[in-house]
Structure formats: structure tokens, C-alpha cells
Design a protein around this motif. Structure first.
Motif, PDB file in Angstrom:
ATOM      1  N   ASP A   1       0.811  -1.224   0.000  1.00  0.00           N
ATOM      2  CA  ASP A   1       0.000   0.000   0.000  1.00  0.00           C
ATOM      3  C   ASP A   1       0.839   1.267   0.000  1.00  0.00           C
ATOM      4  O   ASP A   1       0.404   2.293  -0.519  1.00  0.00           O
ATOM      5  CB  ASP A   1      -1.004   0.005   1.147  1.00  0.00           C
ATOM      6  CG  ASP A   1      -0.360   0.072   2.522  1.00  0.00           C
ATOM      7  OD1 ASP A   1       0.883  -0.009   2.619  1.00  0.00           O
ATOM      8  OD2 ASP A   1      -1.108   0.191   3.497  1.00  0.00           O
ATOM      9  N   ALA A   2       2.048   1.207   0.558  1.00  0.00           N
ATOM     10  CA  ALA A   2       2.896   2.398   0.600  1.00  0.00           C
ATOM     11  C   ALA A   2       3.219   2.887  -0.808  1.00  0.00           C
ATOM     12  O   ALA A   2       3.279   4.095  -1.053  1.00  0.00           O
ATOM     13  CB  ALA A   2       4.172   2.120   1.383  1.00  0.00           C
ATOM     14  N   VAL A   3       3.389   1.952  -1.737  1.00  0.00           N
ATOM     15  CA  VAL A   3       3.644   2.324  -3.132  1.00  0.00           C
ATOM     16  C   VAL A   3       2.429   3.078  -3.686  1.00  0.00           C
ATOM     17  O   VAL A   3       2.568   4.119  -4.330  1.00  0.00           O
ATOM     18  CB  VAL A   3       3.968   1.072  -3.985  1.00  0.00           C
ATOM     19  CG1 VAL A   3       4.044   1.426  -5.464  1.00  0.00           C
ATOM     20  CG2 VAL A   3       5.265   0.431  -3.515  1.00  0.00           C
TER      21      VAL A   3
ATOM     22  N   LEU B   1      -7.293   6.004   5.224  1.00  0.00           N
ATOM     23  CA  LEU B   1      -7.510   7.438   5.402  1.00  0.00           C
ATOM     24  C   LEU B   1      -6.154   8.132   5.447  1.00  0.00           C
ATOM     25  O   LEU B   1      -5.256   7.702   6.172  1.00  0.00           O
ATOM     26  CB  LEU B   1      -8.277   7.700   6.691  1.00  0.00           C
ATOM     27  CG  LEU B   1      -9.562   6.888   6.903  1.00  0.00           C
ATOM     28  CD1 LEU B   1     -10.178   7.221   8.247  1.00  0.00           C
ATOM     29  CD2 LEU B   1     -10.538   7.126   5.771  1.00  0.00           C
ATOM     30  N   LEU B   2      -6.022   9.213   4.695  1.00  0.00           N
ATOM     31  CA  LEU B   2      -4.746   9.912   4.555  1.00  0.00           C
ATOM     32  C   LEU B   2      -4.919  11.407   4.771  1.00  0.00           C
ATOM     33  O   LEU B   2      -5.967  11.960   4.429  1.00  0.00           O
ATOM     34  CB  LEU B   2      -4.205   9.697   3.127  1.00  0.00           C
ATOM     35  CG  LEU B   2      -4.092   8.254   2.641  1.00  0.00           C
ATOM     36  CD1 LEU B   2      -4.056   8.198   1.121  1.00  0.00           C
ATOM     37  CD2 LEU B   2      -2.864   7.610   3.245  1.00  0.00           C
ATOM     38  N   ALA B   3      -3.879  12.053   5.297  1.00  0.00           N
ATOM     39  CA  ALA B   3      -3.872  13.510   5.431  1.00  0.00           C
ATOM     40  C   ALA B   3      -2.666  14.050   4.679  1.00  0.00           C
ATOM     41  O   ALA B   3      -1.573  13.481   4.752  1.00  0.00           O
ATOM     42  CB  ALA B   3      -3.810  13.923   6.904  1.00  0.00           C
TER      43      ALA B   3
ATOM     44  N   GLN C   1      -8.822   9.350   0.759  1.00  0.00           N
ATOM     45  CA  GLN C   1      -8.938   7.929   1.047  1.00  0.00           C
ATOM     46  C   GLN C   1      -8.356   7.151  -0.124  1.00  0.00           C
ATOM     47  O   GLN C   1      -8.653   7.464  -1.289  1.00  0.00           O
ATOM     48  CB  GLN C   1     -10.403   7.524   1.243  1.00  0.00           C
ATOM     49  CG  GLN C   1     -10.550   6.059   1.591  1.00  0.00           C
ATOM     50  CD  GLN C   1     -12.002   5.634   1.779  1.00  0.00           C
ATOM     51  OE1 GLN C   1     -12.349   4.519   1.454  1.00  0.00           O
ATOM     52  NE2 GLN C   1     -12.837   6.509   2.307  1.00  0.00           N
ATOM     53  N   LEU C   2      -7.526   6.166   0.188  1.00  0.00           N
ATOM     54  CA  LEU C   2      -7.038   5.241  -0.819  1.00  0.00           C
ATOM     55  C   LEU C   2      -7.875   3.980  -0.688  1.00  0.00           C
ATOM     56  O   LEU C   2      -7.823   3.291   0.333  1.00  0.00           O
ATOM     57  CB  LEU C   2      -5.554   4.931  -0.599  1.00  0.00           C
ATOM     58  CG  LEU C   2      -4.943   3.967  -1.608  1.00  0.00           C
ATOM     59  CD1 LEU C   2      -5.000   4.548  -3.019  1.00  0.00           C
ATOM     60  CD2 LEU C   2      -3.503   3.664  -1.225  1.00  0.00           C
ATOM     61  N   HIS C   3      -8.677   3.732  -1.703  1.00  0.00           N
ATOM     62  CA  HIS C   3      -9.612   2.617  -1.720  1.00  0.00           C
ATOM     63  C   HIS C   3      -9.179   1.679  -2.840  1.00  0.00           C
ATOM     64  O   HIS C   3      -8.445   2.086  -3.738  1.00  0.00           O
ATOM     65  CB  HIS C   3     -11.015   3.194  -1.985  1.00  0.00           C
ATOM     66  CG  HIS C   3     -12.117   2.222  -1.891  1.00  0.00           C
ATOM     67  ND1 HIS C   3     -12.623   1.589  -2.999  1.00  0.00           N
ATOM     68  CD2 HIS C   3     -12.834   1.773  -0.833  1.00  0.00           C
ATOM     69  CE1 HIS C   3     -13.605   0.784  -2.635  1.00  0.00           C
ATOM     70  NE2 HIS C   3     -13.754   0.885  -1.316  1.00  0.00           N
TER      71      HIS C   3
ATOM     72  N   TYR D   1     -11.170  12.174  -2.486  1.00  0.00           N
ATOM     73  CA  TYR D   1     -11.079  13.358  -1.637  1.00  0.00           C
ATOM     74  C   TYR D   1     -12.164  13.264  -0.578  1.00  0.00           C
ATOM     75  O   TYR D   1     -13.329  13.014  -0.901  1.00  0.00           O
ATOM     76  CB  TYR D   1     -11.268  14.599  -2.507  1.00  0.00           C
ATOM     77  CG  TYR D   1     -11.391  15.898  -1.764  1.00  0.00           C
ATOM     78  CD1 TYR D   1     -10.264  16.587  -1.343  1.00  0.00           C
ATOM     79  CD2 TYR D   1     -12.645  16.460  -1.519  1.00  0.00           C
ATOM     80  CE1 TYR D   1     -10.378  17.805  -0.682  1.00  0.00           C
ATOM     81  CE2 TYR D   1     -12.761  17.672  -0.865  1.00  0.00           C
ATOM     82  CZ  TYR D   1     -11.629  18.333  -0.449  1.00  0.00           C
ATOM     83  OH  TYR D   1     -11.738  19.544   0.201  1.00  0.00           O
ATOM     84  N   MET D   2     -11.777  13.504   0.682  1.00  0.00           N
ATOM     85  CA  MET D   2     -12.721  13.389   1.788  1.00  0.00           C
ATOM     86  C   MET D   2     -13.074  14.737   2.407  1.00  0.00           C
ATOM     87  O   MET D   2     -14.111  14.863   3.045  1.00  0.00           O
ATOM     88  CB  MET D   2     -12.153  12.473   2.866  1.00  0.00           C
ATOM     89  CG  MET D   2     -11.899  11.067   2.361  1.00  0.00           C
ATOM     90  SD  MET D   2     -11.120  10.036   3.616  1.00  0.00           S
ATOM     91  CE  MET D   2     -12.468   9.896   4.768  1.00  0.00           C
TER      92      MET D   2
END
Length: 156
Positions: free
Chosen positions: A84-86, A112-114, A122-124, A130-131
Motif C-alpha cells: 500500500d505504501a507504493v 484514510l490519509l492527510a 482515502q485510498l480505496h 477526496y474526503m
């Protein structure tokens, strides 16, 4: 941080949060765990100020939606899946900013990312979304059931 609306404040309080909540050193431990996990895949993630603030304030809480307890944000940055980091770094490059995980979405395991500006994404498994412009906006959108916007609309 932008002021929280009364609706958001009430919801967060119900979920165990308080205005002065700070998990302190535990936040640093969680961030380090996530950084090391990313490094195993040759990726350097940068803990953005908004992400650190969110982890310190909301870390280890389950923020369940008041009308659908199955729908929740699990505020723990260590959640992830192999590689997921990639994907996080690829989304960050497209957005022209750094992104760092702050938690996950309980129903479909979106991350969830900031970002550096305080925006939430959000990476789904279906892509990036965009949240909200900041945590207050993201929380309000979650509570009101506002549809997520495609992150592509925010690419540089």
C-alpha cells in the motif's frame, strides 16, 4: 485546525474523544511502525503535520457513524495491506503533496490519509478519493453521507 461544528463535537465526544485528547508518545510509536512498514517496500512516507495532529488527537479511536455503527473510521495509522505504501506514494505524486495514513475505513478497508495542506483523502481499492478540506470538513462529510469526490479532480 478548523473549528469543529457542534454536530461533529457531539459525535466525537460520543466516540470517546475530548478536546484536549493527546495520545502523546503512543502516536510517535504508531507513526514509526507505519514508516518502517513502508521502508520494507522501499518507500519513504512523510508524516504530514495534519496527519501527526490527527493521530495524536484521534489515534486508537473507533469513530462509528451514529446511524450505522458498522460504518466507522478506525483511527490507527498502522492499518494497511501489502504494497500500500507504493500506492500511497503514487497518489501523493499525482496530488503534488505528501500523504500519510491516519486510519482506515471499516466497511471496505480504505486507508484514510492527510496531506501537507491538511486535506483528507482515502485510498480505496477502486482508487483515490477526496474526503475534505480539513479534518472538520471530512468529519462533517462523513456524518452527512456526502459522496466522496474523485482524487483525480485534485491532481496537479
Amino acid at each position: 485546525m478548523n473549528p469543529l461544528t457542534p454536530e461533529v463535537l457531539n459525535w466525537l465526544t460520543t466516540c470517546g474523544w475530548s478536546p484536549n485528547r493527546d495520545i502523546g508518545g503512543r502516536a510517535d510509536e504508531l507513526i514509526q511502525i507505519r514508516l518502517k512498514a513502508a521502508e520494507r517496500f522501499g518507500v519513504t512516507l512523510v508524516p504530514t503535520p495534519a496527519a501527526v495532529r490527527a493521530i495524536r488527537s484521534y489515534g486508537e479511536l473507533r469513530l462509528a457513524h451514529p446511524t450505522d455503527r458498522e460504518s466507522a473510521w478506525i483511527m490507527n495509522p498502522v492499518f494497511g495491506y501489502v504494497g500500500d505504501a507504493v500506492s500511497i506514494k503514487e497518489l501523493a505524486v499525482e496530488l503534488g503533496t505528501e500523504l500519510f495514513p491516519v486510519g482506515s475505513e471499516a466497511l471496505e478497508d480504505g486507508i484514510l490519509l492527510a496531506d501537507e495542506r491538511g486535506r483528507f483523502f482515502q485510498l480505496h481499492h477502486t482508487g483515490g478519493y477526496y474526503m475534505g478540506e480539513n479534518e472538520s470538513d471530512a468529519f462533517s462529510r462523513f456524518l452527512n453521507g456526502t459522496a466522496l469526490l474523485d482524487a483525480e479532480d485534485f491532481f496537479v
